[in-house]
Structure formats: C-alpha cells, structure tokens
Design an enzyme around this catalytic site. Structure first.
Site, short mmCIF file in Angstrom:
data_model
loop_
_atom_site.label_atom_id
_atom_site.label_comp_id
_atom_site.label_asym_id
_atom_site.label_seq_id
_atom_site.Cartn_x
_atom_site.Cartn_y
_atom_site.Cartn_z
N ARG A 53 5.73 0.01 -1.72
CA ARG A 53 4.37 -0.42 -1.39
C ARG A 53 4.23 -1.92 -1.64
O ARG A 53 4.84 -2.48 -2.56
CB ARG A 53 3.41 0.33 -2.30
CG ARG A 53 1.93 0.05 -2.10
CD ARG A 53 1.39 0.73 -0.92
NE ARG A 53 -0.07 0.81 -0.91
CZ ARG A 53 -0.76 1.08 0.19
NH1 ARG A 53 -0.17 1.26 1.35
NH2 ARG A 53 -2.07 1.17 0.14
N THR A 79 -0.18 3.43 10.76
CA THR A 79 1.00 3.70 9.97
C THR A 79 2.00 4.49 10.80
O THR A 79 1.64 5.01 11.84
CB THR A 79 0.55 4.54 8.74
OG1 THR A 79 -0.39 3.74 8.02
CG2 THR A 79 1.68 4.96 7.86
N THR A 127 3.88 1.20 6.72
CA THR A 127 2.66 0.71 7.35
C THR A 127 2.50 -0.80 7.21
O THR A 127 3.05 -1.40 6.30
CB THR A 127 1.44 1.42 6.70
OG1 THR A 127 0.27 1.10 7.45
CG2 THR A 127 1.21 0.99 5.27
N ASN A 172 -0.77 -1.32 7.67
CA ASN A 172 -2.18 -0.91 7.58
C ASN A 172 -2.82 -0.90 8.96
O ASN A 172 -2.35 -0.18 9.81
CB ASN A 172 -2.94 -1.73 6.56
CG ASN A 172 -4.18 -0.98 6.06
OD1 ASN A 172 -4.28 0.23 6.22
ND2 ASN A 172 -5.12 -1.69 5.47
N ASP A 210 -6.80 -2.06 1.29
CA ASP A 210 -6.79 -0.74 0.66
C ASP A 210 -7.28 -0.80 -0.79
O ASP A 210 -7.43 0.23 -1.44
CB ASP A 210 -5.38 -0.12 0.69
CG ASP A 210 -5.10 0.58 2.01
OD1 ASP A 210 -6.03 0.66 2.85
OD2 ASP A 210 -3.97 1.05 2.22
N SER A 218 -3.12 4.25 -1.95
CA SER A 218 -2.69 4.70 -0.63
C SER A 218 -2.92 6.20 -0.49
O SER A 218 -3.18 6.89 -1.49
CB SER A 218 -1.19 4.40 -0.48
OG SER A 218 -0.67 5.00 0.68
N SER A 219 -2.79 6.69 0.73
CA SER A 219 -2.85 8.14 0.96
C SER A 219 -1.57 8.65 1.60
O SER A 219 -1.46 9.81 1.96
CB SER A 219 -4.01 8.47 1.89
OG SER A 219 -5.21 8.06 1.31
N GLY A 256 -2.64 8.00 9.37
CA GLY A 256 -4.01 8.55 9.45
C GLY A 256 -4.89 8.14 8.29
O GLY A 256 -5.87 8.83 7.98
N GLY A 257 -4.53 7.03 7.62
CA GLY A 257 -5.39 6.52 6.54
C GLY A 257 -5.64 7.60 5.51
O GLY A 257 -4.75 8.40 5.18
N1 GLU Z 1 -2.88 1.85 4.47
C1 GLU Z 1 -3.11 3.27 4.50
C2 GLU Z 1 -2.56 3.93 3.25
O1 GLU Z 1 -1.74 3.36 2.59
C3 GLU Z 1 -2.48 3.90 5.69
C4 GLU Z 1 -3.14 3.51 6.96
C5 GLU Z 1 -2.95 4.51 8.05
O2 GLU Z 1 -2.29 5.51 7.92
O3 GLU Z 1 -3.51 4.32 9.12
O4 GLU Z 1 -2.93 5.03 2.92
#
Ligand code: GLU
Length: 591
Positions: free
Chosen positions: A132, A407, A425, A427, A449, A468-469, A490-491
């Site tokens: 990361r 991502t 990603t 982002n 983020d 992050s997710s 997918g954030g």
């Molecule tokens: N930056 C996001 C994360 O680390 C991911 C963004 C995305 O999946 O569109 O969770």
C-alpha cells in the site's frame, strides 16, 4: 452511492464479442473496426439483458496447468503464456500485473499500490504482502484546508500533487518475484514492454474512461499526452494506444529492479511531476519505501478456511465478519436473491460498515480490535440483532470485549497449488491526474482514502497508510487443500461483493463463473439497499417490493457493477476454473 468510475458503456462487450478475445486457448478472429465504429456510441449503458446475451460464454475458462483471471484480456493472456512457458503462478501474476499497468492504466499501475495474498504450493504457507502507498514524510493532519463545515476546500485530496502518496507497486511485485518466482525480471517484464510499445486495444470501456476524464486530461497535459489522440480527442474503440515512455520505464525496472524506480532518473521525474502540481513527495520518501510482509487475517466459513487482507485494509476483517454473521443462518435454504436473502445480507452489511467507520485504520498508528471483529461470538451477538421482517438502524457494539475513483484485481492458480490474488490501484480512474512526463505512468490519489477529519483512526499522519477495502482472498477446503482465490475493485463495496460470491459458491453450490454473474447487493450503514441485477439475471420485482414493505429503502443500481470479481477455483479433479466479471473487460485465460 454513485461511482462513475464503474459505469460501463454500451457496446463495449460487443467489442469483446467481435474481437473474439474471450477464449480459452488462442485468440480468434479480428476486430471489425467498421462495425465497432458504426455501432459504438459513447455514453450508452448496457442493460443487464443485453449484457447477458453478449458475453456469457466468453469470460470463463478451465485450465490444467494454470489459470489467470484479470480485468483485461491482454494481461490474462500474458500471464497464461508465462505458465505455458513453465513459469509458476507468481511469475504469471507479476507479468500480468505489469501488463495491467499498461492496458488498464486508469485503474492501476506503478504509480499506485495494493495488496496480495499468496499461498506457496510447496510449503502450504500463506503470506500477505502489503504494498500500500504511504503518506509522504511531510504530510500533516491539516494539509487539506477545510471550510467551517469541516469539508475539504476544493478537490486537492483527490487530484493534483497533494493527492499523491508514496507508490508501492514496484516494490511489491519485485518482492514476490524475487522470493517466490522462478523467472528473471526480464522474462516477466518483456511482454508488458512489448504491449506498451506495440499498443493495447481501446475497448469501449477504455474509451469511456478517457472521455469521462477528458477535463482531467486537459488540466494535466502530461496525462492527456499519453491518452488523447493527435486530434486531442479520446481514441475510438477499436484503435490502439501505444505508450513507449512506459515501455522505457519498464525496461529500467527490468534492468535494475525496484531501485530503478525508487532511485535515479525515474524517482527524480516522479518527484518533479508531483511538485509541479503542489506535491510534497520527496526522493527520500521514495528511497525509504518498504513493503510489509504480514500474516493474513484468518477465519472460517462452514469449515472452509478464509485468508484475506488485514489492516490497513478493512477488507479481509470485514469479509470474515460478514461470513461469520451469515454462518448463523441457513443461507442455502433461502431463495437465491429473494427478499429474505437480501434482507439478511443488508442487515449484516449495515452493522459491519458501522464497525468499519468506528474502529478501522492503520494498526501501526491506531489500535484496531482485530480479534474481536472476526470473533464468532461477536458475530453471533450481531446476528441476534437481525429481525426477520424489519429493516433496522443499528447502534455500534464493542468488539474490544471479544478481543482475546478504481482498482484492478487478478487471481492466478497453478497446478502446483501456488495461488495468488493481487488487488492493486491508483484509486480513482487516472489517479491524481498527475502523469510522470517522459516515463508514461500516472501517480495515485490514495491520500483521498484518508479521512479529512483530524484525530480519527484514519486521519493523515506522515508515513501512515490510508484505510483500504481491498481484499485479495484465498479460500482453502476444510482439509487445507487449495480451493478459491478471488477479489475485486469497487472501493468500499469490495469486501461485501467478495463475501457474496464466497457465500454463493459455498451456500448455493454455484459454479464460480455463475456466482460471478449472479445478482449482488450493497448496503452502507444507512437504510439504502442498492441492488444490482445479475448478468442476464434480474432481481425479481416482487422480492424488491417485499423489502420495501419491511422498511428497506430500495435503490436499483443500473450504472454497471459495484465491483468486478476475478477468481479461480480448483475442482475436485485438479482442473482449475477461472471466472471474470461480466460487467468489465475481464477475461480468464488458462492452459
Ligand atoms: N482505494 C480504494 C481502496 O483502497 C480502492 C478503490 C477502488 O476499488 O475503486 O479500498
């Protein structure tokens, strides 16, 4: 929640079909440029019915030696060819990951970072590599001025130099290759170098991402220079984009390894590019960048063993928490994406996302109740709060008591049992907008983020990683044998999507490719239940009405997909299935 970066335009799948690229072995057919040009209209969004007809057979594959599932055909093909040449899953994943940086540059690349979960086929050991991005050394909690309502003024967390965190991708990919790969840097990087020199296909999705980012490409001319045509317009679907500058940078990395990126001319150009747009990243930040090798977060689901991303990703922890809640119910007996099934998921998601905003941050800086959050008893407490016929708002519980826009994701498995999932990603689509002039890559906007509110678990601090997710996840059978690798972009919806696909495979016994194209839902902490039809499998209106009747605020998500799942699965006979999401450019290729 509307995420423009996940919108899929009309007819791009047409392109995939026309191009005949989504095949198990060899690419077939040629792209019919005239047909694409006559049919392609920017801005159309495929209906789910049309999606279903177009590409149903094209995404999945069954292989024996290895399978690569990624968000672009070219990357999956490059990875599979590495397997065919005798490389292992790590070699293939690294080759495909660098190729994705070339042909899906809106989503990820060497200016970004990510996570990977890896199972060593020889020893059975599972490790997690955190590459990361980190906040630059000069970052401060108050670096983003706020108005009297506490909102950041302007877009500086997301675009421009101050949005850029120190990239980790090159360090991460080099680490896994050096330690677990079998091929040389040159061998795994050459296909990506060739792709950048020879050009990658502009799909309808590529065209849409560039058209949507047109203003950004004008504001940041170094970015526009890479992606806009000689006429200054987005290239049409069916044409090709070359990026010789990126080929040059990849060549430097092939020659010098990670040092070729974190020191020397590339590092200097990166620092200059960010500084031109107000950035604070320094040569020292780059030189100091370190990946971290960690234990994955672990759980079980109905006997299957789950390994996924620990903090600073919230993904793996909450994925396991969701599955732990579901385990208290006989999910497989419910009507698939009927009202009861969706209600159960929705109530679980609300509680889990509440915990996420309350407790999650970089564990090097804040204390995270990790054990409590994945504890089965804690999940039971949450499960007991769910009422069968009422959509509720929840109060946060105390897991400490149980403590004992975009991502890309790719999944690779080989016949030796090496399994690797990489989610990476920059982002948002096209990251910060800042491209490194002459070197062909885009810098992330991962600083976005962080929470802009000072003092919280996820507030900005120098050297800290933003929450992050992303959830690259490995699932083993009860006896410890390899089963699935999967993940998605997918954030913050990522782990909720991954959890649904795992449950669909385990509870409803769906083949992986069918689980990937099944309907999905998403629910944040509030009462809005967003539902996304499956690929050609709409959610029934009667079920939606039942959910409205018990108090859910139903919202039909029609802009494409929450996230795109890429996965691989070992069948009992040792063959490997690969599936890629039907809402994006993803394809699985294998041998
Ligand atoms: N930056 C996001 C994360 O680390 C991911 C963004 C995305 O999946 O569109 O969770």
């Amino acid at each position: 929640m509307k995420k423009t970066w996940l919108r899929i335009p009309a007819l791009f799948l047409c392109l995939v079909m026309l191009s005949g690229i989504a095949v198990a072995q060899e690419p077939q057919g040629v792209i019919d440029l005239e047909k694409i040009k006559s049919e392609y209209k920017y801005g159309d969004v495929l209906t789910f019915d049309t999606y279903g007809q177009l590409t149903e057979e094209n995404r999945a594959v069954e292989g024996k030696d290895g399978v690569v599932s990624s968000q672009r055909y070219e990357a999956s093909r490059i990875g599979a060819d590495i397997i065919a040449k005798g490389g292992n899953a790590v070699d293939a994943a690294v080759a495909a990951a660098f190729a994705l940086g070339v042909c899906e540059p809106n989503a990820s690349g060497m200016g970004g970072g990510g996570f990977m979960t890896y199972r060593n086929g020889e020893t059975g050991e599972i490790i997690f590599i955190d590459f990361r991005e980190v906040a630059p050394g000069a970052a401060t909690e108050d670096m983003y001025p706020q108005d009297e309502n506490g909102n950041v003024i302007g877009n500086i967390m997301a675009r421009g130099g101050k949005a850029v965190a120190v990239p980790g991708e090159v360090a991460g990919l080099m680490y896994i290759l050096d330690n677990y790969g079998t091929m040389s840097r040159q061998e795994v990087l050459q296909p990506a170098i060739d792709l950048a020199n020879e050009g990658y296909l502009v799909t309808a999705k590529t065209n849409t991402t560039i058209t949507d980012a047109y203003q950004l490409m004008t504001d940041y001319p170094e970015l526009g220079k890479i992606f806009l045509g000689d006429d200054g317009l987005p290239p049409e679907a069916g044409t090709y984009i070359k990026n010789p500058d990126l080929a040059k940078t990849l060549g430097i990395i092939a020659e010098k390894g990670a040092a070729g990126f974190y020191e020397g001319e590339v590092a200097q150009a990166l620092v200059d590019a960010a500084a031109k747009y107000g950035g604070i990243i320094t040569l020292e930040d780059l030189k100091n960048y370190q990946i971290t090798v960690k234990e994955p977060v672990e759980g079980t689901y109905r006997g299957y063993k789950i390994y996924s991303a620990p903090p600073p990703s919230s993904g793996g922890t909450h994925l396991i928490q969701i599955l732990n809640i579901l385990e208290n119910f006989d999910v497989g007996s419910l009507k698939f994406y009927g009202a009861e099934h969706m209600h159960l998921l929705s109530e679980a998601f609300k509680m889990v996302y509440l915990d996420r905003s309350t407790y999650m941050g970089d564990p090097d800086y804040v204390k995270v109740p990790l054990k409590g959050l994945v504890d089965k008893e804690y999940a039971k407490l949450l499960a007991e709060k769910i009422e069968e016929d009422k959509s509720k708002s929840y109060e946060v519980e105390d897991p400490w008591l149980y403590e004992g826009t975009d991502t890309s994701h790719l999944s690779v498995s080989d016949k030796a049992g090496n399994m690797i999932g990489i989610t990476k990603t920059i982002n948002y689509y096209y990251g910060s907008g800042v491209a490194v002039d002459g070197y062909g890559f885009i810098l992330n906007n991962e600083m976005d983020d962080f929470s802009s509110k000072p003092g919280g678990p996820n507030s900005v601090q120098p050297g800290k990683k933003p929450l992050s997710s992303m959830s690259p996840t490995i699932v083993l059978r009860e006896d410890g044998s390899p089963y699935m690798v999967l993940g998605a972009p997918g954030g913050y919806t990522i782990f909720a999507q991954v959890a649904q696909v795992i449950s669909d495979v385990i509870d409803f016994q769906l083949p992986l490719k069918d689980a990937i194209k099944a309907p999905r839902i998403f629910n944040w902490v509030d009462n809005t239940l967003e539902y996304q039809d499956g690929f050609g499998i709409p959610i029934e209106k009667a079920e939606v009405d039942k959910l409205t009747a018990i108090g859910h605020d139903m919202s039909h998500y029609m802009d494409g997909a929450f996230g795109f799942i890429q996965g691989t699965l070992y069948n009992e006979d040792g063959t490997i299935d690969g599936g890629a999401d039907y809402y994006a450019d993803g394809v699985a290729v294998g041998y």
